[in-house]
Design a protein around this motif. Structure first.
Motif, PDB file in Angstrom:
ATOM      1  N   VAL A   1      35.170  44.367  42.469  1.00 61.79           N
ATOM      2  CA  VAL A   1      36.555  44.759  42.259  1.00 61.79           C
ATOM      3  C   VAL A   1      37.055  45.546  43.453  1.00 61.79           C
ATOM      4  O   VAL A   1      38.145  45.338  43.946  1.00 61.79           O
TER       5      VAL A   1
ATOM      6  N   GLU B   1      45.282  39.612  43.501  1.00 57.09           N
ATOM      7  CA  GLU B   1      44.188  39.396  44.421  1.00 57.09           C
ATOM      8  C   GLU B   1      44.586  38.265  45.380  1.00 57.09           C
ATOM      9  O   GLU B   1      45.243  37.309  44.981  1.00 57.09           O
ATOM     10  N   LYS B   2      44.170  38.390  46.621  1.00 53.55           N
ATOM     11  CA  LYS B   2      44.497  37.379  47.619  1.00 53.55           C
ATOM     12  C   LYS B   2      44.011  35.997  47.184  1.00 53.55           C
ATOM     13  O   LYS B   2      44.675  34.984  47.425  1.00 53.55           O
ATOM     14  N   SER B   3      42.884  35.943  46.524  1.00 52.54           N
ATOM     15  CA  SER B   3      42.314  34.662  46.094  1.00 52.54           C
ATOM     16  C   SER B   3      43.167  33.948  45.043  1.00 52.54           C
ATOM     17  O   SER B   3      43.005  32.752  44.826  1.00 52.54           O
TER      18      SER B   3
ATOM     19  N   ALA C   1      37.894  43.367  46.521  1.00 49.76           N
ATOM     20  CA  ALA C   1      38.961  42.390  46.416  1.00 49.76           C
ATOM     21  C   ALA C   1      40.113  42.779  47.339  1.00 49.76           C
ATOM     22  O   ALA C   1      40.562  43.911  47.346  1.00 49.76           O
ATOM     23  N   GLU C   2      40.548  41.819  48.106  1.00 45.81           N
ATOM     24  CA  GLU C   2      41.692  42.066  48.966  1.00 45.81           C
ATOM     25  C   GLU C   2      42.946  41.795  48.148  1.00 45.81           C
ATOM     26  O   GLU C   2      43.089  40.740  47.539  1.00 45.81           O
ATOM     27  N   LEU C   3      43.852  42.746  48.140  1.00 48.64           N
ATOM     28  CA  LEU C   3      45.079  42.623  47.371  1.00 48.64           C
ATOM     29  C   LEU C   3      46.231  42.237  48.285  1.00 48.64           C
ATOM     30  O   LEU C   3      46.239  42.580  49.463  1.00 48.64           O
TER      31      LEU C   3
ATOM     32  N   SER D   1      46.830  38.645  36.709  1.00 48.20           N
ATOM     33  CA  SER D   1      47.423  38.191  37.970  1.00 48.20           C
ATOM     34  C   SER D   1      48.173  36.870  37.815  1.00 48.20           C
ATOM     35  O   SER D   1      49.196  36.659  38.473  1.00 48.20           O
TER      36      SER D   1
ATOM     37  N   ILE E   1      42.511  46.672  39.312  1.00 49.94           N
ATOM     38  CA  ILE E   1      43.339  46.214  40.432  1.00 49.94           C
ATOM     39  C   ILE E   1      44.581  47.094  40.546  1.00 49.94           C
ATOM     40  O   ILE E   1      45.007  47.444  41.635  1.00 49.94           O
TER      41      ILE E   1
END
Length: 137
Positions: free
Chosen positions: A21, A122-124, A24-26, A104, A66
């Motif tokens: 967590v 999240e970027k993903s 994670a890139e936000l 998300s 997040i």
């Protein structure tokens, strides 16, 4: 399995989940029709802390890790500080707290449906239905 091994494995699993967590890139997202192409973290925080009504922010649930990470990164505030800010704004009639969505996917869907929408995910989870204006490492 002995009890100590089970405890070790449980602790290792929790630590791995926490690290995932935190790693994670936000990203901050807006509607694809929005002319904004970039935004600083400070600018993004303005919308999520009620200092500007230019965008309509949507938030993740209060218990989302997040959400906590996002506010720490953009405003250097923990969730209790954010809650205090919004309580004052709502109580004085100067603002309405961002709508909370479950995850998300819902944030992305809400931003994609609203030309003034802004959210963070999240970027993903990003796809072509929204536009990234800020990446938060």
């Amino acid at each position: 399995m002995n009890k100590q091994l089970i405890q070790f494995l449980l602790a290792a699993t929790v630590m791995t989940g926490t690290a995932m967590v935190q790693a994670a890139e936000l990203v901050v997202i807006v509607n694809t029709a929005n002319p904004a192409t970039a935004m600083t973290a400070t600018q993004a925080s303005q919308f999520f802390l009620g200092k500007s009504a230019m965008f309509t922010p949507v938030d993740l649930p209060d218990n989302s890790p997040i959400r906590a990470e996002f506010y720490k990164k953009v405003a250097d505030k923990d969730l209790s500080e954010v809650k205090t800010i919004w309580s004052k704004l709502v109580f004085t009639g100067k603002g309405t707290a961002p709508k909370e969505l479950h995850n998300s996917a819902e944030v992305k869907k809400a931003v994609a449906a609203n030309p003034t929408g802004i959210g963070y995910i999240e970027k993903s989870a990003v796809d072509a239905t929204v536009k990234v204006v800020t990446q938060l490492p």
